[in-house]
Motif scaffolding. Structure first.
Motif, PDB file in Angstrom:
ATOM      1  N   PRO A 163      13.385  -0.021  -1.337  1.00 36.39           N
ATOM      2  CA  PRO A 163      12.635   0.494  -0.176  1.00 36.39           C
ATOM      3  C   PRO A 163      13.502   1.088   0.919  1.00 36.39           C
ATOM      4  O   PRO A 163      13.036   1.936   1.671  1.00 36.39           O
ATOM      5  CB  PRO A 163      11.877  -0.732   0.339  1.00 36.39           C
ATOM      6  CG  PRO A 163      12.620  -1.908  -0.190  1.00 36.39           C
ATOM      7  CD  PRO A 163      13.257  -1.470  -1.478  1.00 36.39           C
ATOM      8  N   MET A 164      14.760   0.634   1.049  1.00 39.42           N
ATOM      9  CA  MET A 164      15.566   1.090   2.186  1.00 39.42           C
ATOM     10  C   MET A 164      16.765   1.902   1.695  1.00 39.42           C
ATOM     11  O   MET A 164      17.480   1.509   0.766  1.00 39.42           O
ATOM     12  CB  MET A 164      16.057  -0.109   3.021  1.00 39.42           C
ATOM     13  CG  MET A 164      14.942  -0.992   3.553  1.00 39.42           C
ATOM     14  SD  MET A 164      13.675  -0.126   4.475  1.00 39.42           S
ATOM     15  CE  MET A 164      14.426   0.071   6.067  1.00 39.42           C
TER      16      MET A 164
ATOM     17  N   ARG B   5       0.835  -1.217   0.000  1.00 33.76           N
ATOM     18  CA  ARG B   5       0.000   0.000   0.000  1.00 33.76           C
ATOM     19  C   ARG B   5       0.860   1.254   0.000  1.00 33.76           C
ATOM     20  O   ARG B   5       0.566   2.223  -0.690  1.00 33.76           O
ATOM     21  CB  ARG B   5      -0.946  -0.010   1.203  1.00 33.76           C
ATOM     22  CG  ARG B   5      -2.083  -1.002   0.989  1.00 33.76           C
ATOM     23  CD  ARG B   5      -3.247  -0.755   1.905  1.00 33.76           C
ATOM     24  NE  ARG B   5      -3.703   0.624   1.877  1.00 33.76           N
ATOM     25  CZ  ARG B   5      -4.437   1.175   2.845  1.00 33.76           C
ATOM     26  NH1 ARG B   5      -4.778   0.467   3.898  1.00 33.76           N
ATOM     27  NH2 ARG B   5      -4.826   2.426   2.755  1.00 33.76           N
ATOM     28  N   ILE B   6       1.933   1.257   0.774  1.00 24.95           N
ATOM     29  CA  ILE B   6       2.792   2.453   0.797  1.00 24.95           C
ATOM     30  C   ILE B   6       3.533   2.588  -0.532  1.00 24.95           C
ATOM     31  O   ILE B   6       3.694   3.688  -1.068  1.00 24.95           O
ATOM     32  CB  ILE B   6       3.787   2.394   1.977  1.00 24.95           C
ATOM     33  CG1 ILE B   6       3.030   2.260   3.300  1.00 24.95           C
ATOM     34  CG2 ILE B   6       4.666   3.646   2.004  1.00 24.95           C
ATOM     35  CD1 ILE B   6       3.911   2.026   4.514  1.00 24.95           C
ATOM     36  N   ILE B   7       3.948   1.451  -1.078  1.00 23.06           N
ATOM     37  CA  ILE B   7       4.649   1.471  -2.371  1.00 23.06           C
ATOM     38  C   ILE B   7       3.750   2.099  -3.442  1.00 23.06           C
ATOM     39  O   ILE B   7       4.174   2.905  -4.267  1.00 23.06           O
ATOM     40  CB  ILE B   7       5.099   0.049  -2.754  1.00 23.06           C
ATOM     41  CG1 ILE B   7       6.254  -0.382  -1.835  1.00 23.06           C
ATOM     42  CG2 ILE B   7       5.498  -0.039  -4.227  1.00 23.06           C
ATOM     43  CD1 ILE B   7       6.542  -1.869  -1.818  1.00 23.06           C
TER      44      ILE B   7
ATOM     45  N   MET C 196       9.038  -3.645  -5.102  1.00 22.50           N
ATOM     46  CA  MET C 196       8.332  -2.447  -5.561  1.00 22.50           C
ATOM     47  C   MET C 196       7.891  -2.541  -7.021  1.00 22.50           C
ATOM     48  O   MET C 196       7.202  -1.660  -7.533  1.00 22.50           O
ATOM     49  CB  MET C 196       9.221  -1.217  -5.357  1.00 22.50           C
ATOM     50  CG  MET C 196       9.604  -1.015  -3.897  1.00 22.50           C
ATOM     51  SD  MET C 196      10.762   0.331  -3.628  1.00 22.50           S
ATOM     52  CE  MET C 196       9.723   1.767  -3.864  1.00 22.50           C
ATOM     53  N   GLU C 197       8.302  -3.615  -7.684  1.00 16.31           N
ATOM     54  CA  GLU C 197       7.990  -3.729  -9.115  1.00 16.31           C
ATOM     55  C   GLU C 197       6.492  -3.828  -9.375  1.00 16.31           C
ATOM     56  O   GLU C 197       5.971  -3.235 -10.314  1.00 16.31           O
ATOM     57  CB  GLU C 197       8.696  -4.949  -9.717  1.00 16.31           C
ATOM     58  CG  GLU C 197      10.205  -4.806  -9.752  1.00 16.31           C
ATOM     59  CD  GLU C 197      10.891  -6.049 -10.277  1.00 16.31           C
ATOM     60  OE1 GLU C 197      10.188  -7.011 -10.685  1.00 16.31           O
ATOM     61  OE2 GLU C 197      12.141  -6.080 -10.272  1.00 16.31           O
TER      62      GLU C 197
ATOM     63  N   ALA D 286       8.861   7.949   1.503  1.00 20.93           N
ATOM     64  CA  ALA D 286       7.683   8.031   2.385  1.00 20.93           C
ATOM     65  C   ALA D 286       8.060   8.634   3.726  1.00 20.93           C
ATOM     66  O   ALA D 286       7.238   9.300   4.365  1.00 20.93           O
ATOM     67  CB  ALA D 286       7.071   6.652   2.586  1.00 20.93           C
ATOM     68  N   PHE D 287       9.319   8.423   4.151  1.00 22.15           N
ATOM     69  CA  PHE D 287       9.649   8.808   5.521  1.00 22.15           C
ATOM     70  C   PHE D 287      11.155   8.894   5.692  1.00 22.15           C
ATOM     71  O   PHE D 287      11.892   8.019   5.253  1.00 22.15           O
ATOM     72  CB  PHE D 287       9.110   7.737   6.479  1.00 22.15           C
ATOM     73  CG  PHE D 287       8.759   8.254   7.840  1.00 22.15           C
ATOM     74  CD1 PHE D 287       7.439   8.555   8.172  1.00 22.15           C
ATOM     75  CD2 PHE D 287       9.738   8.445   8.798  1.00 22.15           C
ATOM     76  CE1 PHE D 287       7.109   9.025   9.431  1.00 22.15           C
ATOM     77  CE2 PHE D 287       9.416   8.920  10.052  1.00 22.15           C
ATOM     78  CZ  PHE D 287       8.087   9.204  10.376  1.00 22.15           C
TER      79      PHE D 287
END
Ligand code: PRP
Ligand code: URA
Length: 278
Positions: A182-183, A85-87, A134-135, A234-235
């Motif tokens: 993501p990181m 959902r965040i992706i 994330m793809e 996102a953060f």
């Protein structure tokens, strides 16, 4: 009790007075124009946290449904669902940074609508393994998008990145590249991936790095090295020092967002392990 981390801010629906709003840790502000942080909405904060709005005072509670991604007790299925959902939010915001041109269409009732359409070709490039997570979010928004891969692994002892493999679209130099990972901890892996893309002729200003959680150090390293490359995150995490029971000071020093093993703090642990194997 409230967690002693990060800058805090009231979050919640506008119809509530400020005194009724919960206080939550929000993303650390960064000073680089090329870095966009997603709006710190109640939904985003909740997706990143663990439970419902009332969870501050109930340790390990599961109010509000399933556990979400920072919670160490979150099970893999929930971790995947809420990360996705965040992706999706990240990809949607990332698409706002691509160039558009004017485009007018005629509607079924014979009227014109003056709108926009995307200009140029894009592709995704994931930094394996975690970036592959994330793809699907990119595919859900950009049908049949081409996706390249770069396998970079961080050495567990030294945190230095090592490049093993890359396979990229042949015409990547003519495309906008959405780089996926993501990181973003020290920034070493992302910097190495950008060097690969640049060596294939992709100019810095046509790369957009999409990322879930960043450290201030990673952002600073990256933005200094690539001043024209845009980042959507996102953060931005940061541990803060409590200076009294009610306020927190967040000086940006060189070790505020990473622990001694160069993991992001408070972070979410090893994203790849939690998404694929744990
Ligand atoms: C993680 C993450 C990034 C990198 C971030 O990958 O997905 O690629 O570490 O750290 P850095 O900014 O300090 O370079 P890792 O190498 O652990 O492999 P994984 O994707 O297999 O989990
Ligand atoms: N890789 C991760 O998965 N998490 C971190 O905090 C740092 C690197």
């Amino acid at each position: 009790s409230r967690p002693h981390v990060g800058p805090t801010q009231c979050v919640g629906p506008e119809y509530r007075s400020e005194s009724q709003l919960p206080i939550a840790t929000v993303s650390t502000e960064v000073k680089y124009e090329t870095v966009t942080t997603l709006p710190q909405t109640p939904q985003l904060i909740a997706l990143l946290t663990s439970a419902g709005w009332a969870s501050w005072n109930i340790p390990n509670s599961n109010i509000g449904g399933c556990r979400k991604i920072r919670d160490k007790n979150t099970e893999r299925a929930d971790f995947i669902f809420y990360s996705n959902r965040i992706i999706r939010l990240l990809v949607e915001e990332g698409l706002n940074h691509l160039p558009v041109v004017e485009h007018t269409v005629t509607t079924p009732v014979g009227r014109n609508y003056a709108g926009l359409m995307f200009q140029g070709k894009i592709c995704g490039v994931s930094i394996m393994r975690a970036g592959e997570a994330m793809e699907q979010g990119l595919r859900d928004c950009c049908r049949s998008v081409r996706i390249g891969k770069i396998l970079i692994q961080r050495d567990e002892e030294t945190a230095q990145p090592k490049l093993f493999y890359d396979k990229l679209p042949e015409d990547i130099a003519d495309r906008w590249v959405l780089l996926l990972d993501p990181m973003f901890a020290t920034g070493g892996s992302a910097i190495m991936a950008v060097e690969v893309l640049k060596s294939r002729g992709v100019p810095e200003e046509r790369i957009l790095f999409l990322n879930l959680i960043a450290s201030p150090e990673g952002i600073a390293n990256f933005a200094t090295k690539f001043p024209r490359l845009r980042v959507v995150t996102a953060f931005v995490d940061q541990v803060c020092i409590p200076i009294s029971l009610i306020s927190f000071e967040c000086p940006l020093t060189s070790s505020q967002g990473l622990d001694s093993k160069n993991y992001i703090v408070p972070g979410l642990g090893d994203f790849g392990d939690r998404f694929y194997t744990m």
